[in-house]
Design a protein around this motif. Structure first.
Motif, PDB file in Angstrom:
ATOM      1  N   LYS A 166      77.048  56.818   2.851  1.00  0.00           N
ATOM      2  CA  LYS A 166      77.028  55.836   1.770  1.00  0.00           C
ATOM      3  C   LYS A 166      75.715  55.037   1.807  1.00  0.00           C
ATOM      4  O   LYS A 166      75.109  54.770   0.776  1.00  0.00           O
ATOM      5  N   GLN A 167      75.296  54.682   3.023  1.00  0.00           N
ATOM      6  CA  GLN A 167      74.030  53.960   3.144  1.00  0.00           C
ATOM      7  C   GLN A 167      72.867  54.836   2.706  1.00  0.00           C
ATOM      8  O   GLN A 167      71.901  54.357   2.109  1.00  0.00           O
ATOM      9  N   THR A 193      72.696  54.847  -0.951  1.00  0.00           N
ATOM     10  CA  THR A 193      72.071  53.601  -1.401  1.00  0.00           C
ATOM     11  C   THR A 193      70.553  53.675  -1.262  1.00  0.00           C
ATOM     12  O   THR A 193      69.814  53.318  -2.172  1.00  0.00           O
ATOM     13  N   ALA A 226      76.649  55.940  -4.378  1.00  0.00           N
ATOM     14  CA  ALA A 226      76.429  54.555  -3.957  1.00  0.00           C
ATOM     15  C   ALA A 226      76.974  53.593  -5.003  1.00  0.00           C
ATOM     16  O   ALA A 226      77.382  52.487  -4.681  1.00  0.00           O
TER      17      ALA A 226
END
Ligand SMILES: Nc1ncnc2c1ncn2[C@@H]1O[C@H](COP(=O)(O)OP(=O)(O)OP(=O)(O)O)[C@@H](O)[C@H]1O
Ligand SMILES: [Mg+2]
Lengths: 378, 236
Positions: A289-290, A293, A375
């Motif tokens: 997920k990071q 992003t 994200a």
């Protein structure tokens, strides 16, 4: 701003814990390499100790380490007279079960003629054997100390000197005594039936005046092959050059143990590789997920690949260094010698780097595939 | 607000479908939409109506199936991408604000903002300075050194807004920016966004379900089954 380092620092405790786990694995791998080396080194050490050029043994045998060899003690004079031979010494080898301080103690007893080839290479503490009877120079691993007395056969021996790292390929520490003492010991420990025979004076080669081998040192530039050839023509005698002796030791005596450990080492390395790959893959998956992003806010693929690869390399190398430190701390407590060459550690580091990069490949693939849209969510 | 200002987002006849055959989903159908400088607009509609899909298309995250997209006067999509480097495009023109702040947990507030500046090639010191300025501007300057996990929801969202503003994008996209906030904080965040749009000559496109903040928008676009309702009315 190094993202890999920041992420590590943020989860420092976990990272260190993972590194510690990995380092234990690395320590085991290094220990295995060390044990493997130790085995080879021990086997060669005992053969290299007398600094021989030529081993004269019983014909048809690869003695005295790989096979039993018995030759008349008089052989030494005949060998010493050969052209090109500087000095020669008789030697015997036997494994003796003694007891010391209430504990059983296996000794690899080497009988040699003081002043001739075959004695200990270097004395670490105390002195060499000075009297012709009942003195002993032992390896430190025996646990014996200077001045200790130990009973071998029917006689008490006094420890006058200590040596280091002399043991046979089975790991039994060596003890040097004089040839005369060794021959007496041999007859005292021989099976009763044989002793009866010997008492009757039967069998020349069974007599007490036999040795396992004669060690010869040659003049620099002497014709080694020529001398060996001459000896081989003598009745009942054979000859091995030092190189042949070492090849015999590595080829037959420790070969199976070497292969056993080698295979185990291969398994360990495979396990380590799988574990590293798994750790790195999970580490990446947790960050997907990071990573999405990062992609969304404009981070390049290089930034993302860098994050993963740097972390996995850090993991591998920190694990490797902890592992190395650990094994260096404990290696002397192993019952047998653990020999680690800088070369081995470097090769392992190389393997780790390759494994880490390969393992990152899995994570990198997943990271590059992740859709930046994840994200946003929803 | 009626004065004709520069259009920043122009969408013409955009359709998007996912999959094909029996699994085909028509997420968007013939969307026309213009957002001008200084405008703060909302995309409304029931779940699955295509709001996020539209936002992703404006944000150059996914391609439309057909139609044209012009950002800040540059035609970037016309049946296909006209720019090779979408990452750079996003970095320069677009700021994203997410429903959950999506701050990187391993960087403190200031570094989260500074990161997008360094990614855009600014020197580290300058990035840090501008990040601090932005945080001050959004009234979270005092939390600059805090890790995201220790920020309150409202603070974190303001840091995320600071990050979205860092490269002075002219288009700010927000997917449910206030969903994780209570109504008071939601109001504060929306006022902030309005201020940003006015002061930075940007526009804001936000997806929201939050009726309490409808009054903070200049325009509301209602999506239903991939079609803009207002448009349907306008046509009729
Ligand atoms: N990657 C995808 N693949 C297939 N179908 C998709 C994909 N993304 C969205 N859809 C479909 O497109 C339609 C619109 O989805 P979208 O996410 O835009 O809805 P939304 O209005 O954002 O809904 P919500 O309010 O629940 O977030 C839905 O029917 C959804 O299932
Ligand atoms: Mg959505």
């Amino acid at each position: 701003m190094n993202l890999a380092w920041r992420d590590v620092r943020h989860n420092l405790f976990r990272f260190v814990l993972t590194c510690l786990g990995l380092s234990l694995l690395m320590a085991v791998v290094l220990a295995m390499i060390g044990i493997y080396n130790g085995l080879v080194a021990d086997a060669l050490n005992i053969a290299r100790a007398p600094k021989a050029d030529l081993w004269v043994v019983e014909a048809g045998t690869s003695g005295p380490f790989a096979e039993a060899s018995k030759i008349p003690a008089g052989t030494r004079d005949a060998v010493a007279r050969l052209h090109g031979v500087v000095e020669a010494g008789s030697i015997t080898y036997q494994t003796v079960e003694a007891s010391h301080a209430g504990r059983a103690l296996r000794l690899y007893v080497i009988g040699h003629e003081p002043g001739r080839p075959g004695g200990p290479r270097a004395i670490a503490e105390g002195r060499a054997i000075g009297r012709s009877h009942f003195e002993i120079v032992a390896d430190r691993k025996t646990g014996l100390r200077l001045g200790d007395r130990i009973r071998l056969g029917r006689n008490d021996f006094t420890v006058v000197g200590l040596v280091e790292d002399v043991m046979n390929s089975g790991g039994d520490p060596a003890a040097f005594i004089t040839l005369a003492d060794a021959q007496v010991l041999q007859s005292q420990l021989a099976p009763p039936a044989q002793r009866v025979q010997e008492a009757r004076g039967a069998g020349l080669l069974q007599s007490a005046d036999t040795v396992a081998a004669v060690i010869a040192r040659l003049e620099p530039g002497a014709n080694l092959a020529g001398v060996a050839h001459t000896v081989r023509q003598w009745k009942h005698l054979g000859a091995l050059t030092q190189a042949e002796q070492e090849a015999v030791l590595l080829g037959s005596v420790v070969d199976r143990a070497k292969r056993q450990i080698g295979l185990f080492l291969a398994i360990l390395l495979t396990v380590s590789a799988v574990v590293i790959a798994l750790i790195i893959y999970t580490m990446t998956m947790e960050k997907l997920k990071q990573i999405a992003t990062l992609k969304l806010i404009g981070a390049s693929d290089r930034t993302i690949v860098g994050l993963i690869v740097q972390q996995s390399l850090a993991l591998g190398l920190v694990g490797w260094s902890f592992g190395l430190m650990l094994i260096l701390l404990v290696k002397d407590y192993f019952p047998r010698r653990v020999v680690l060459e800088p070369f081995n550690a470097a090769v392992l580091a190389g393997i780790i780097v390759v494994v880490c990069i390969a393992a990152s490949g899995l994570g990198v693939r997943a990271a590059l595939k992740v859709d930046p849209a994840t994200a946003i969510g929803g | 607000m009626a004065s004709p200002r520069t259009p920043l987002v122009e969408i013409e006849a955009v359709s998007k479908h996912f999959g094909s055959g029996s699994t085909r989903v028509d997420a968007l159908r013939g969307i026309d939409l213009t957002v001008r400088q200084g405008e703060v607009v909302a995309l409304l509609g029931p779940s699955g109506s295509g709001k996020t899909t539209l936002l992703n298309i404006i944000g150059c995250i996914i391609p439309a199936t057909e139609g044209r997209l012009t950002l800040d006067g540059e035609l970037v999509f016309d049946g296909r991408w006209l720019r090779g480097d979408l990452r750079r495009l996003r970095l320069d023109k677009i700021g994203f604000i997410f429903q959950f702040h999506n701050l990187l947990p391993f960087l403190n507030a200031r570094d989260n903002v500074a990161l997008v500046l360094t990614l855009a090639g600014r020197p580290a010191a300058e990035a840090q300075r501008r990040a601090q300025e932005l945080l001050d501007y959004l009234e979270v300057g005092h939390r600059a050194a805090a890790m995201p996990a220790l920020l309150s929801g409202g603070e974190a969202q303001r840091v995320a807004i600071a990050r979205a503003l860092a490269n002075r994008p002219r288009i700010i996209l927000a997917d449910e920016p206030t969903a994780a906030l209570d109504s008071k904080r939601a109001g504060i965040v929306m006022d902030l966004l309005r201020k940003v749009a006015a002061e930075q000559e940007a526009c804001i496109v936000a997806v929201t379900h939050d009726e309490k903040i409808y009054d903070r928008f200049d325009k509301l676009f209602h999506l239903r089954d991939g079609v803009l309702e207002d448009q349907a009315e306008a046509v009729a």
